[in-house]
Design a protein around this motif. Structure first.
Motif, PDB file in Angstrom:
ATOM      1  N   PHE A 110       0.820  -1.206   0.000  1.00  0.00           N
ATOM      2  CA  PHE A 110       0.000   0.000   0.000  1.00  0.00           C
ATOM      3  C   PHE A 110       0.857   1.261   0.000  1.00  0.00           C
ATOM      4  CE2 PHE A 110      -2.593  -3.181   2.210  1.00  0.00           C
ATOM      5  CZ  PHE A 110      -3.745  -3.140   1.447  1.00  0.00           C
ATOM      6  N   TRP A 112      -0.046   5.542   0.866  1.00  0.00           N
ATOM      7  CA  TRP A 112      -0.660   6.129   2.054  1.00  0.00           C
ATOM      8  C   TRP A 112      -2.020   5.493   2.342  1.00  0.00           C
ATOM      9  CZ3 TRP A 112      -5.195   8.784   0.995  1.00  0.00           C
ATOM     10  CH2 TRP A 112      -5.351   9.325  -0.291  1.00  0.00           C
ATOM     11  N   LEU A 113      -2.360   5.432   3.616  1.00  0.00           N
ATOM     12  CA  LEU A 113      -3.558   4.717   4.033  1.00  0.00           C
ATOM     13  C   LEU A 113      -4.390   5.581   4.979  1.00  0.00           C
ATOM     14  CD1 LEU A 113      -5.059   1.960   3.986  1.00  0.00           C
ATOM     15  CD2 LEU A 113      -3.811   1.404   6.077  1.00  0.00           C
ATOM     16  N   ARG A 114      -5.684   5.663   4.705  1.00  0.00           N
ATOM     17  CA  ARG A 114      -6.631   6.341   5.577  1.00  0.00           C
ATOM     18  C   ARG A 114      -7.871   5.458   5.744  1.00  0.00           C
ATOM     19  NH1 ARG A 114      -2.576   8.608   5.668  1.00  0.00           N
ATOM     20  NH2 ARG A 114      -2.098  10.824   5.446  1.00  0.00           N
ATOM     21  N   THR A 115      -8.615   5.696   6.819  1.00  0.00           N
ATOM     22  CA  THR A 115      -9.839   4.922   7.038  1.00  0.00           C
ATOM     23  C   THR A 115     -11.080   5.669   6.572  1.00  0.00           C
ATOM     24  OG1 THR A 115      -9.949   5.786   9.301  1.00  0.00           O
ATOM     25  CG2 THR A 115      -8.864   3.655   8.987  1.00  0.00           C
ATOM     26  N   TYR A 130      -7.584   9.258   9.679  1.00  0.00           N
ATOM     27  CA  TYR A 130      -7.038   7.953  10.061  1.00  0.00           C
ATOM     28  C   TYR A 130      -7.526   7.599  11.457  1.00  0.00           C
ATOM     29  CZ  TYR A 130      -3.691   4.205  11.006  1.00  0.00           C
ATOM     30  OH  TYR A 130      -3.122   2.994  11.311  1.00  0.00           O
ATOM     31  N   ILE A 135      -8.311   0.009  11.832  1.00  0.00           N
ATOM     32  CA  ILE A 135      -7.372  -0.724  11.000  1.00  0.00           C
ATOM     33  C   ILE A 135      -7.291  -2.185  11.417  1.00  0.00           C
ATOM     34  CG2 ILE A 135      -4.913  -0.985  10.471  1.00  0.00           C
ATOM     35  CD1 ILE A 135      -6.254   1.127   8.812  1.00  0.00           C
ATOM     36  N   PRO A 140      -8.144  -5.675   4.698  1.00  0.00           N
ATOM     37  CA  PRO A 140      -7.491  -4.906   3.627  1.00  0.00           C
ATOM     38  C   PRO A 140      -8.001  -5.279   2.244  1.00  0.00           C
ATOM     39  CG  PRO A 140      -5.994  -6.518   4.569  1.00  0.00           C
ATOM     40  CD  PRO A 140      -7.194  -6.461   5.466  1.00  0.00           C
ATOM     41  N   TRP A 158      -1.874   2.811  -5.535  1.00  0.00           N
ATOM     42  CA  TRP A 158      -2.808   1.682  -5.482  1.00  0.00           C
ATOM     43  C   TRP A 158      -3.033   1.194  -6.911  1.00  0.00           C
ATOM     44  CZ3 TRP A 158      -6.230   0.459  -1.017  1.00  0.00           C
ATOM     45  CH2 TRP A 158      -5.811   1.105   0.158  1.00  0.00           C
TER      46      TRP A 158
END
Length: 355
Positions: A110, A112-115, A130, A135, A140, A158
């Motif tokens: 991945f 950058w990752l955000r919820t 986030y 998480i 995922p 992505w």
């Protein structure tokens, strides 16, 4: 400070080159060929097409973000040799077009990752958010399906081939340790940095975002200590950093102005943005204004100014304001406001020095 603005290309970005040209003090675009999968060579004619588009609008293409690194390179698999050769060919093509800096990252699977891509704030704007507790409960694979199933969202990092083979990728990383990843990064740098020196093109690794492990995957560029280790893997000035205040700054233990001053000669590209960190470690991206977040953006800019920074800088993720329909984090309005805030600080520092 050479101000630039990220642009995702004609037909893939609601922001036009003319829009970017009208932001005071903005000289170039930060771009990529987002439709080309990681590991494939970027064709010279496609690069030239972007160059001509930018120059017609009076903008340069000095900075590319990102030439993504194939997973075989990160995993240290036999296939990395061919993918490294492809990476070198792309570097040569970019240098021939006048590119000066390549931003990349070494995050497994991945980017950058955000919820939450549009968490509403008190003023009615929305922003990337986030939430750490989610998480551990988030699958995922389902998260990837959300991105892959929305044709209007092309999330950087992505790539479709990553999403389509997520199960295999997680299986491949099952036994990969942080030290394994360090070793594979060192191998990659030893292969490409001599060419970067020959081409006069600076390599600038982006910190992991957020700067800690997610889904059990190892991450490297997370702290001052790890930045120092990365730069020490190859001490060439062409092995450098994209210093992202928001990525590293999501961990309050990271003192961003101190990191800037410590490694200023190796920072080739600056991402400047603010985040508000909550007591439980969750964070939301705010306006660039210091008072709106947890990062002292004034001190960040001052650290660059005091260090004599002449490299490239861009406002990073912004809020979604004034009913703008845009890709998450990449609206025109709030990032343009961010540029003016950054220039305001810079101009004031110059004026103080004149006195």
């Amino acid at each position: 400070m050479n101000m630039v603005f990220r642009w995702f290309g004609e037909g893939n970005d609601h922001v036009s080159l003319q829009d970017i040209r009208q932001i005071p003090g903005t000289k170039g675009i930060v771009w990529a060929l987002h439709d080309i999968p990681a590991g494939e060579v970027w064709p010279p004619e496609r690069i030239e097409e972007v160059k001509q588009q930018a120059e017609a609008a009076g903008l340069h293409i000095d900075v590319v973000e990102s030439v993504n690194v194939h997973e075989d390179i990160k995993l240290g698999l036999p296939g990395r040799e061919q993918y490294i050769e492809n990476y070198k060919k792309t570097m040569k093509h970019l240098a021939a077009a006048g590119v000066k800096v390549i931003c990349y990252n070494f995050m497994p699977v991945f980017d950058w990752l955000r919820t939450d891509l549009a968490r509403e704030m008190e003023d009615g704007s929305t922003a990337l958010f986030y939430e750490g507790s989610r998480i551990e409960d988030v699958d995922p694979f389902e998260l990837a399906k959300t991105v892959a199933g929305n044709p209007d969202v092309t999330m950087p990092g992505w790539e479709p081939e990553r999403l389509a083979h997520l199960t295999e990728l997680f299986e491949a990383y099952k036994n990969v340790t942080e030290e394994d990843l360090w070793s594979n990064l060192a191998y990659f740098l030893d292969e490409i940095i001599p060419l970067a020196e020959e081409l006069d093109i600076k390599m600038a690794i982006h910190p992991d975002d957020p700067p800690w492990s997610v889904f059990g995957l190892p991450r490297l560029i997370t702290s001052k200590e790890n930045v120092k280790r990365m730069l020490g893997l190859n001490d060439s000035p062409y092995n450098g950093l994209t210093l992202c205040s928001g990525s590293l700054g999501a961990n309050p233990d990271n003192n961003i102005p101190d990191i800037i001053r410590s490694f200023s000669d190796r920072i080739h590209f600056a991402h400047i943005r603010n985040v508000k960190i909550f007591e439980n470690g969750d964070f939301i991206e705010t306006s660039h204004r210091t008072e709106d977040g947890s990062i002292d953006i004034y001190e960040v800019v001052k650290a660059y100014y005091d260090s004599g920074f002449t490299g490239y800088a861009r406002p990073d993720h912004g809020r979604h304001i004034w009913n703008e329909k845009c890709r998450p984090g990449y609206g025109l309005y709030d990032r343009a406001l961010g540029i003016m805030y950054l220039w305001g600080i810079w101009d004031a520092l110059e004026r103080q020095e004149e006195k």
